[in-house]
Design a protein around this motif. Structure first.
Motif, PDB file in Angstrom:
ATOM      1  N   ARG A   1      -1.072  -5.508  -3.656  1.00  6.49           N
ATOM      2  CA  ARG A   1      -0.724  -4.360  -2.834  1.00  6.49           C
ATOM      3  C   ARG A   1      -1.226  -4.635  -1.420  1.00  6.49           C
ATOM      4  O   ARG A   1      -2.404  -4.493  -1.121  1.00  6.49           O
ATOM      5  CB  ARG A   1      -1.318  -3.084  -3.425  1.00  6.49           C
ATOM      6  CG  ARG A   1      -0.684  -2.756  -4.776  1.00  6.49           C
ATOM      7  CD  ARG A   1      -1.373  -1.632  -5.510  1.00  6.49           C
ATOM      8  NE  ARG A   1      -0.678  -1.324  -6.763  1.00  6.49           N
ATOM      9  CZ  ARG A   1      -1.148  -0.514  -7.705  1.00  6.49           C
ATOM     10  NH1 ARG A   1      -2.329   0.069  -7.550  1.00  6.49           N
ATOM     11  NH2 ARG A   1      -0.451  -0.292  -8.800  1.00  6.49           N
TER      12      ARG A   1
ATOM     13  N   GLU B   1      -7.352   0.381  -6.711  1.00  3.72           N
ATOM     14  CA  GLU B   1      -6.159   0.048  -7.493  1.00  3.72           C
ATOM     15  C   GLU B   1      -5.879   1.041  -8.614  1.00  3.72           C
ATOM     16  O   GLU B   1      -4.726   1.206  -9.019  1.00  3.72           O
ATOM     17  CB  GLU B   1      -6.287  -1.358  -8.102  1.00  3.72           C
ATOM     18  CG  GLU B   1      -6.244  -2.497  -7.111  1.00  3.72           C
ATOM     19  CD  GLU B   1      -7.613  -2.856  -6.550  1.00  3.72           C
ATOM     20  OE1 GLU B   1      -7.723  -3.936  -5.942  1.00  3.72           O
ATOM     21  OE2 GLU B   1      -8.570  -2.057  -6.716  1.00  3.72           O
TER      22      GLU B   1
ATOM     23  N   ALA C   1      -2.407   9.149  -0.263  1.00  2.00           N
ATOM     24  CA  ALA C   1      -3.525   9.200  -1.211  1.00  2.00           C
ATOM     25  C   ALA C   1      -4.649  10.079  -0.669  1.00  2.00           C
ATOM     26  O   ALA C   1      -4.994  10.034   0.520  1.00  2.00           O
ATOM     27  CB  ALA C   1      -4.043   7.790  -1.468  1.00  2.00           C
TER      28      ALA C   1
ATOM     29  N   TYR D   1       0.991   4.020  -2.832  1.00  6.13           N
ATOM     30  CA  TYR D   1       0.004   5.076  -2.988  1.00  6.13           C
ATOM     31  C   TYR D   1       0.449   6.394  -2.348  1.00  6.13           C
ATOM     32  O   TYR D   1      -0.150   7.448  -2.630  1.00  6.13           O
ATOM     33  CB  TYR D   1      -1.333   4.655  -2.371  1.00  6.13           C
ATOM     34  CG  TYR D   1      -2.012   3.519  -3.083  1.00  6.13           C
ATOM     35  CD1 TYR D   1      -2.444   3.652  -4.399  1.00  6.13           C
ATOM     36  CD2 TYR D   1      -2.233   2.299  -2.449  1.00  6.13           C
ATOM     37  CE1 TYR D   1      -3.082   2.601  -5.061  1.00  6.13           C
ATOM     38  CE2 TYR D   1      -2.875   1.247  -3.094  1.00  6.13           C
ATOM     39  CZ  TYR D   1      -3.288   1.403  -4.396  1.00  6.13           C
ATOM     40  OH  TYR D   1      -3.912   0.366  -5.043  1.00  6.13           O
TER      41      TYR D   1
ATOM     42  N   THR E   1      -3.627   5.011   5.945  1.00  5.74           N
ATOM     43  CA  THR E   1      -3.817   4.191   4.746  1.00  5.74           C
ATOM     44  C   THR E   1      -5.061   3.341   4.925  1.00  5.74           C
ATOM     45  O   THR E   1      -5.278   2.744   5.977  1.00  5.74           O
ATOM     46  CB  THR E   1      -2.605   3.269   4.473  1.00  5.74           C
ATOM     47  OG1 THR E   1      -2.453   2.333   5.560  1.00  5.74           O
ATOM     48  CG2 THR E   1      -1.328   4.062   4.316  1.00  5.74           C
TER      49      THR E   1
ATOM     50  N   THR F   1      -8.676   3.564  -0.826  1.00 13.81           N
ATOM     51  CA  THR F   1      -7.935   3.792  -2.065  1.00 13.81           C
ATOM     52  C   THR F   1      -8.048   2.591  -2.998  1.00 13.81           C
ATOM     53  O   THR F   1      -7.665   1.483  -2.627  1.00 13.81           O
ATOM     54  CB  THR F   1      -6.454   4.053  -1.755  1.00 13.81           C
ATOM     55  OG1 THR F   1      -6.345   5.065  -0.743  1.00 13.81           O
ATOM     56  CG2 THR F   1      -5.717   4.508  -3.004  1.00 13.81           C
TER      57      THR F   1
ATOM     58  N   LYS G   1      -9.868   7.781  -0.035  1.00 15.03           N
ATOM     59  CA  LYS G   1      -9.879   6.655   0.900  1.00 15.03           C
ATOM     60  C   LYS G   1     -11.304   6.148   1.069  1.00 15.03           C
ATOM     61  O   LYS G   1     -12.207   6.973   1.273  1.00 15.03           O
ATOM     62  CB  LYS G   1      -9.303   7.081   2.249  1.00 15.03           C
ATOM     63  CG  LYS G   1      -7.834   7.469   2.171  1.00 15.03           C
ATOM     64  CD  LYS G   1      -7.299   7.807   3.547  1.00 15.03           C
ATOM     65  CE  LYS G   1      -5.835   8.209   3.481  1.00 15.03           C
ATOM     66  NZ  LYS G   1      -5.637   9.472   2.735  1.00 15.03           N
TER      67      LYS G   1
ATOM     68  N   TYR H   1      -6.166   4.266  -8.492  1.00 20.38           N
ATOM     69  CA  TYR H   1      -5.850   5.605  -7.994  1.00 20.38           C
ATOM     70  C   TYR H   1      -4.523   6.092  -8.591  1.00 20.38           C
ATOM     71  O   TYR H   1      -3.580   5.313  -8.755  1.00 20.38           O
ATOM     72  CB  TYR H   1      -5.736   5.579  -6.468  1.00 20.38           C
ATOM     73  CG  TYR H   1      -5.277   6.908  -5.884  1.00 20.38           C
ATOM     74  CD1 TYR H   1      -6.182   7.927  -5.643  1.00 20.38           C
ATOM     75  CD2 TYR H   1      -3.930   7.131  -5.600  1.00 20.38           C
ATOM     76  CE1 TYR H   1      -5.764   9.148  -5.125  1.00 20.38           C
ATOM     77  CE2 TYR H   1      -3.506   8.352  -5.090  1.00 20.38           C
ATOM     78  CZ  TYR H   1      -4.426   9.350  -4.854  1.00 20.38           C
ATOM     79  OH  TYR H   1      -4.009  10.550  -4.360  1.00 20.38           O
ATOM     80  N   GLY H   2      -4.450   7.384  -8.885  1.00 18.18           N
ATOM     81  CA  GLY H   2      -3.204   7.955  -9.377  1.00 18.18           C
ATOM     82  C   GLY H   2      -3.321   9.454  -9.516  1.00 18.18           C
ATOM     83  O   GLY H   2      -4.413  10.020  -9.387  1.00 18.18           O
TER      84      GLY H   2
ATOM     85  N   ASN I   1      -5.564  -4.865  -4.554  1.00 19.12           N
ATOM     86  CA  ASN I   1      -5.355  -4.536  -3.149  1.00 19.12           C
ATOM     87  C   ASN I   1      -5.712  -5.767  -2.331  1.00 19.12           C
ATOM     88  O   ASN I   1      -6.724  -6.431  -2.609  1.00 19.12           O
ATOM     89  CB  ASN I   1      -6.267  -3.388  -2.718  1.00 19.12           C
ATOM     90  CG  ASN I   1      -5.828  -2.038  -3.248  1.00 19.12           C
ATOM     91  OD1 ASN I   1      -4.663  -1.832  -3.569  1.00 19.12           O
ATOM     92  ND2 ASN I   1      -6.765  -1.103  -3.334  1.00 19.12           N
TER      93      ASN I   1
ATOM     94  N   LEU J   1       0.700   8.167  -8.709  1.00 19.06           N
ATOM     95  CA  LEU J   1       1.267   7.538  -7.530  1.00 19.06           C
ATOM     96  C   LEU J   1       2.564   8.231  -7.137  1.00 19.06           C
ATOM     97  O   LEU J   1       3.510   8.274  -7.926  1.00 19.06           O
ATOM     98  CB  LEU J   1       1.520   6.048  -7.802  1.00 19.06           C
ATOM     99  CG  LEU J   1       0.272   5.241  -8.172  1.00 19.06           C
ATOM    100  CD1 LEU J   1       0.652   3.813  -8.549  1.00 19.06           C
ATOM    101  CD2 LEU J   1      -0.729   5.244  -7.027  1.00 19.06           C
TER     102      LEU J   1
ATOM    103  N   SER K   1       0.825  -1.211   0.000  1.00 15.86           N
ATOM    104  CA  SER K   1       0.000   0.000   0.000  1.00 15.86           C
ATOM    105  C   SER K   1       0.856   1.255   0.000  1.00 15.86           C
ATOM    106  O   SER K   1       0.369   2.349  -0.322  1.00 15.86           O
ATOM    107  CB  SER K   1      -0.909   0.016   1.231  1.00 15.86           C
ATOM    108  OG  SER K   1      -0.147   0.039   2.429  1.00 15.86           O
TER     109      SER K   1
END
Length: 331
Positions: free
Chosen positions: A171, A134, A127, A124, A290, A132, A130, A136-137, A242, A139, A121
């Motif tokens: 992740r 996969e 990030a 990320y 996280t 979050t 939340k 997400y970006g 994830n 990064l 994780s």
């Protein structure tokens, strides 16, 4: 099936080896024993289908020789002590990125196609979304460990598309349970064994993480591999998931649970007190909050048996038993 596990004498690897051996598979564990421990493999060493190789992944020729003939590679080896990176900025480059390249290159040379890769994780960074997901970006990891793992994911993807590999990247949330060699719970119990009157905690205790029990981690990885191979057949593929439980746990809960269970195990009349530090980071590079969205893997039919708080409490009990020399107890 012949399974090759890097970091195989470690926290997760040794327990994964036992699972495959129970099913009758052949297992090779490759580990330099910097973090792994030979004693973790005591349940494997007498099995005729098991072999242990004490060697370093930085020795490419050795990796090529040992990985030959494998049907599946489970790449778990890494520098798992994230805080080390602040003092030794090349430790994750060597033991993460280069070690991963050598594993992939050895697979290419030995014509081994199948890979399960343990990412984190930490890729990320901090990030803004939340939980979050996969996708997400962009990064932007804030630790050398996270940066190394992100680079490793890129290498895995490139080897898949250039060499016909079949790979699943995971992740991880924070993995907890027996045989752990690092992490907050492991450190807390170690401190209490030195001074049973007070537990001193780095940071103010508000840090929140997703925690996943090691048995759920292994189960989730194997489930995802089965589903992905069924979906793609013999063709190449790159899949990313994830791997997390439901919920998050804060460090105050970890600390309080640890002192409560420690007091019970030691039959103390008064539980140790807890002293928190300042700031919301435990160390440089620590992400204060996280929370992973695990819905993609759940959509395939898998769900962790233990939620985050449950995983923490079970792990605390098990690690205390380990430290006190008692027999391991699994969920």
């Amino acid at each position: 099936m012949k399974v090759f596990i890097t970091g195989g004498a470690g926290f997760i690897g040794s327990q994964m080896a036992e699972v495959y051996l129970r099913e009758g598979h052949e297992v090779v564990c490759y580990d330099n024993l910097v973090l792994g421990k030979r004693e973790f493999l005591k349940g494997c060493l007498q099995n005729p289908k098991f072999r242990f190789v004490e060697a370093d992944l930085l020795d490419l020729d050795r990796v090529v020789a040992e990985i030959a003939g494998s049907d599946l590679v489970v790449h778990l080896a890494a520098n798992s002590d994230i805080s080390q990176g602040a003092e030794k900025s090349d430790v994750d480059l060597k033991n993460g990125t280069i070690a991963t390249f050598n594993t992939l290159e050895a697979m290419r040379r030995a014509k081994v196609r199948n890979l399960l890769f343990a990412s984190t994780s930490a890729i990320y960074g901090e990030a803004s979304k939340k939980p979050t997901p996969e996708d997400y970006g962009p990064l932007f990891p804030i630790s050398f460990y996270g940066a190394s793992k992100l680079a490793c994911e890129g290498l895995v993807s490139a080897f898949v598309h250039n060499c016909g590999f079949r790979a699943v990247v995971f992740r991880f949330a924070n993995i907890v349970g027996p045989r752990s060699t690092h992490g907050a719970i492991h450190d807390f119990i170690g401190r209490l064994l030195k001074d049973s009157t007070v537990l001193k905690v780095l940071g103010n205790g508000t840090q929140q993480k997703s925690y996943l029990h090691v048995t759920d981690c292994i189960d989730g990885m194997r489930f995802a591999w089965e589903k992905c191979t069924a979906k793609h057949g013999d063709g190449e593929f790159f899949e990313c998931f994830n791997l997390a439980s439901h919920g998050v746990s804060n460090v105050r809960f970890l600390a309080q649970t640890t002192v409560e269970e420690f007091a019970k195990a030691r039959e103390l009349n008064v539980a140790p007190s807890v002293e928190f530090g300042e700031g919301n980071r435990g160390w440089v590079g620590d992400v204060p909050f996280t929370w992973l969205d695990g819905s993609r893997l759940e959509g395939l039919g898998w769900k962790a048996r233990l939620e985050s708080d449950q995983a923490v409490r079970e792990a605390v009990k098990q690690i205390i038993r380990d430290k006190m020399g008692a027999k391991e107890s699994f969920v």
